[in-house]
Design a protein around this motif. Sequence first.
Motif, mmCIF file in Angstrom:
data_model
loop_
_atom_site.group_PDB
_atom_site.id
_atom_site.type_symbol
_atom_site.label_atom_id
_atom_site.label_comp_id
_atom_site.label_asym_id
_atom_site.label_seq_id
_atom_site.Cartn_x
_atom_site.Cartn_y
_atom_site.Cartn_z
ATOM 1 N N GLY A 79 -35.829 -82.150 -35.591
ATOM 2 C CA GLY A 79 -35.656 -81.165 -35.166
ATOM 3 C C GLY A 79 -34.474 -79.580 -36.106
ATOM 4 O O GLY A 79 -33.770 -79.512 -35.170
ATOM 5 N N ARG A 80 -33.897 -81.045 -36.189
ATOM 6 C CA ARG A 80 -32.289 -80.630 -36.464
ATOM 7 C C ARG A 80 -32.378 -79.826 -38.262
ATOM 8 O O ARG A 80 -33.042 -80.043 -38.766
ATOM 9 N N ALA A 81 -31.966 -78.500 -38.288
ATOM 10 C CA ALA A 81 -31.625 -77.741 -39.550
ATOM 11 C C ALA A 81 -30.825 -77.920 -40.237
ATOM 12 O O ALA A 81 -29.708 -76.986 -39.903
ATOM 13 N N GLU A 82 -30.104 -79.006 -41.051
ATOM 14 C CA GLU A 82 -29.203 -79.823 -41.910
ATOM 15 C C GLU A 82 -29.383 -78.844 -43.292
ATOM 16 O O GLU A 82 -30.419 -78.900 -43.313
ATOM 17 N N PRO A 83 -27.872 -78.707 -43.058
ATOM 18 C CA PRO A 83 -28.084 -77.866 -44.433
ATOM 19 C C PRO A 83 -28.412 -79.088 -45.882
ATOM 20 O O PRO A 83 -28.978 -80.009 -46.172
ATOM 21 N N ALA A 84 -28.925 -78.060 -46.808
ATOM 22 C CA ALA A 84 -29.519 -78.582 -48.011
ATOM 23 C C ALA A 84 -29.107 -78.231 -49.444
ATOM 24 O O ALA A 84 -30.486 -76.877 -49.878
ATOM 25 N N ALA A 85 -28.709 -77.635 -50.388
ATOM 26 C CA ALA A 85 -28.002 -77.100 -50.967
ATOM 27 C C ALA A 85 -29.221 -77.234 -52.284
ATOM 28 O O ALA A 85 -29.842 -78.336 -52.961
ATOM 29 N N THR A 86 -29.901 -75.824 -52.815
ATOM 30 C CA THR A 86 -30.978 -76.007 -53.374
ATOM 31 C C THR A 86 -30.248 -74.546 -54.726
ATOM 32 O O THR A 86 -30.033 -73.227 -54.386
ATOM 33 N N ALA A 87 -30.727 -74.500 -56.140
ATOM 34 C CA ALA A 87 -30.436 -73.843 -56.757
ATOM 35 C C ALA A 87 -31.404 -72.478 -56.694
ATOM 36 O O ALA A 87 -32.426 -72.841 -56.485
ATOM 37 N N PRO A 88 -31.346 -71.619 -57.232
ATOM 38 C CA PRO A 88 -31.975 -70.223 -57.154
ATOM 39 C C PRO A 88 -32.944 -70.544 -58.026
ATOM 40 O O PRO A 88 -32.845 -71.748 -58.495
ATOM 41 N N ALA A 111 -41.813 -80.508 -57.936
ATOM 42 C CA ALA A 111 -41.365 -79.788 -58.037
ATOM 43 C C ALA A 111 -39.527 -79.263 -57.333
ATOM 44 O O ALA A 111 -38.991 -79.186 -57.200
ATOM 45 N N LEU A 112 -40.583 -79.567 -55.499
ATOM 46 C CA LEU A 112 -39.549 -79.510 -54.749
ATOM 47 C C LEU A 112 -37.599 -81.000 -55.141
ATOM 48 O O LEU A 112 -38.191 -81.914 -55.013
ATOM 49 N N PRO A 113 -36.210 -80.231 -55.663
ATOM 50 C CA PRO A 113 -35.241 -81.575 -55.344
ATOM 51 C C PRO A 113 -34.760 -81.966 -54.214
ATOM 52 O O PRO A 113 -36.044 -82.422 -52.897
ATOM 53 N N SER A 114 -34.497 -83.301 -54.344
ATOM 54 C CA SER A 114 -34.973 -84.663 -53.430
ATOM 55 C C SER A 114 -34.163 -84.216 -52.108
ATOM 56 O O SER A 114 -34.025 -84.175 -51.109
#
Length: 642
Positions: A486-495, A470-473
């Motif tokens: 190890g990099r915390a790259e942004p990931a836009a996810t819906a509420p 169920a996790l978005p791509s």
Amino acid sequence: MQSLRVAWTYDTGETGGLQTQPIVAGGTLYGLTPNHKAFALDAATGRHLWTFDSGVQSRGANRGVTFWQGPSGEGARVFVAVDTFVYAVDAATGKPIATFGSGGRIDLRQDLGRDPEAQSVRLTTPGAIYRDLLIVGGRISEGLPASPGDVRAYDVRTGKLRWSFHTIPHPGEPGHETWPASSWTYNGAANNWAGMAVDETRGIVYVPTGSASADFYGANRAGDNLFANSLIALDAASGRKLWHFQTVRHDIWDRDLPSPPNLVTVRHGGRTIDAVAQTSKQGFIFLFDRVTGRPLFPIAYRRFPRSSVPGERASATQPIPARPRPFARQQLSEADVTTRTPAAHAWALREFRTFRNGGLFAPLALGAPTVVFPGFDGGAEWGGAAVDRETGWLYVNANDLVWTGALAPAEAPVNGRALYQQHCASCHLDDFAGAPPQIPTLVGIGSRRTVAEITTAIRTGAGRMAGFPALPSAAVTAIVNYLVTGRAEPAATAPSPSALPYRFTGYTKFLDPDGYPAVRPPWGTLSAVDLNTGEYAWRIPLGEYPALVEQGLRDTGTENYGGPIVTAGGLLFIGATNYDRKFRAFDKATGALLWETILPFAGNATPATYEAAGRQFVVIAAGGGKSGGPSGGVYVAFALPQ
């Protein structure tokens, strides 16, 4: 007894470990390989007859297959679970039966009332057969999002769904009021992963369930949460509930019912009563009248501490059976810490004094580790107990180790680190270290696996880990990048309604610096309990560490996975022990050791006994791997010389 010898062995040629209890029907033994291929052997000789390879890549826990044959002997088939599928194969040839389901299989992601592509359900313990029905549960993610834990019955011939029981009740169904009104649409689990028992004469299937997801913080599922953590008696033909008992209300400790129940006949109050016994991770045995659900020993509802975590509302009371007394320790004190060496004792004492130690059902807290004793793996575990029909005694092996757990604020899931912490860190920890060998380390995973392999594992699951379809791509990509770089790259996810403000920080065993349990032995036990009286007949340590035996420290007990069996001849057989690789036979009346042998790998499975070609055999799957040592896939059968 001392003349018991190896009769045959069958090496699957695969590694990865085995938890399978084989079954025997009509002189044929059926089992599974570590890669979830089904096979058939001549039960008398071990001669290979056929192998069924679904072509689907799958590993991890798979505890057996299910056999069905029609009343006139027609249509004998074996049901084989691989990944999210259940296949029906011809018992004589191993060929898939095309008329079952779709092309010979059913997909457990279907028929749940949610998007099938977003579900993750695997059958790690074989289903139960009642007449022409295959009744199944499934393993489901212990964090959110998670699939519902519906119990389902399928037609054994066609694969068509015949009935479903919603363990998270829908509107209008009994128990719906014990959840928030809409939680049935997004909450998950409350699933049967441990197996069932069927009273064929009465047509009742007894279904133990696990906790609701998420395991350790339940503010979004306020209430008792029926039918999670319950023993449910269902009409096997229709799925109609007959009775239930909830062993943990609003579980926030991962106190699943971890093993199939046992059907037993006992004497109580001068009457003979058909009963059902259920063991638990807490070390309790619950005993009920099979028909009415009436407890056969008193059960008191005791008050326990409230949670200090914002939003959490722990249940004020929990059920505690008066008898039998617990078969595993439930309280930790300074007197219980290890004395194996002075240095280990001093270290353990310092650590102990940093723990929150409120005893049984103490809620986890923010930051500080809380003692969980017995640990998250029990007490009782998936191997199950055995009952002796002659005496009404129950035999149960148990782990007796301390674990700790804590909660922490959850970051908004906006980058790879936060998503990893939300979905992965509860097992693999914030620093990727995991808890080997049960939970592998992810340190350096990018050097051992490709990006594609890591992505597939997150999507579909791997080993004991459920998948996250169920996790978005974008979320999966961010997690993979964080693991590799190890990099915390942004990931836009819906509420998401499944997002929680607090998260579990990980499963931590209380081990000393040398890797041994940091409490006094025994660290694993085997007990015999008279269910007629609720009294213990005997209890012994189960298992040893070879390295400690060389130092003169014997009979410590060890972690053990896989259950016992009892024979009509008065013997109790069990493997289970992680470190010594032994397979043992005990006197069922006294617990005296009568025989032992060393297996090729640890026998982390429940054995089986059967008669073939005029001889009595006992067989166990030896797969190892749980102690961090080598793993394999060998079945070993023993018998007396001809």
